[in-house]
Design a protein around this motif. Sequence first.
Motif: not given
Length: 273
Positions: A24, A86-87, A90, A93-94
């Motif tokens: 990411v 994945e968390e 995420n 990325k946020d």
Amino acid sequence: MAEQNPDIVDVRRILEALQAKLWVGNMSDNEYVTGIYASDLMSDVLAYGKSGSVLLTGLNSVQAVISAYMAEFNGIVFLRGKVPKEETLNFAKDKEMFVFSTEDDMFEACVKIANIKVEVQEIIKETETQNRAGNITTHTFSIDGQDFASAGLVSTQVKAILKSIGYDPKLIRRAAISTYEAEMNVVMHAKKAEVTLTAGEKEIYIIIMDEGKGIKDIDLAMKEGYSTATEEQRALGFGAGMGLPNINKNADVMEINSVVDVGTRIEAIFYVK
């Protein structure tokens, strides 16, 4: 144990030197880092990490990237071939952070980065933002004990609110780290808690009131290195005995009251200068 490099380092050179995989991140947004910090103890990251750094860690959990975010790091590198969850991706990325993974261990990665030679004409300077808070605003949040999957999310909300108001970044960092340490204490040791954030023109108040076993000896609990964390909690990178000392270090005023088998109340005040 941590290794820090005070020199500005090109993120692309880190990626190349570690033969890392980019999961990411936009390199145009995070072109440089101002330091390197290697640790698997998240309380140490919060206590000693330098804003604008990259975190090297073998701790593969969302708490690692949350800790890096709270410490104002630009990104994180997972070591020893760890594949980020994945968390974790995420969240990164946020928050516009980069995430790499490398087969190198901590020592190898630190040596390779230390050998990177970068010539930069201008040093990136942190921009100071004046506080623009016009009115007092209050927000209340809830934390559930033992909910490690959500641990750190309240702190990120507090940080986002303070950033939206426009407080000085250094002040936001101190308040966010203090909230995060208090939140992790609740998750590890209490049943539940309520967090109240009051942000005004002159002061930021953060109050954490929990229900739980309380603290038998507050003076002892305030000493660096003292911890009652379980082995399972230590495996997550917490329980180094830096939680309450970190809050005390970052807050302008800290008050703590506790009743055994009832709960604990922590009040942290941060002056707006």
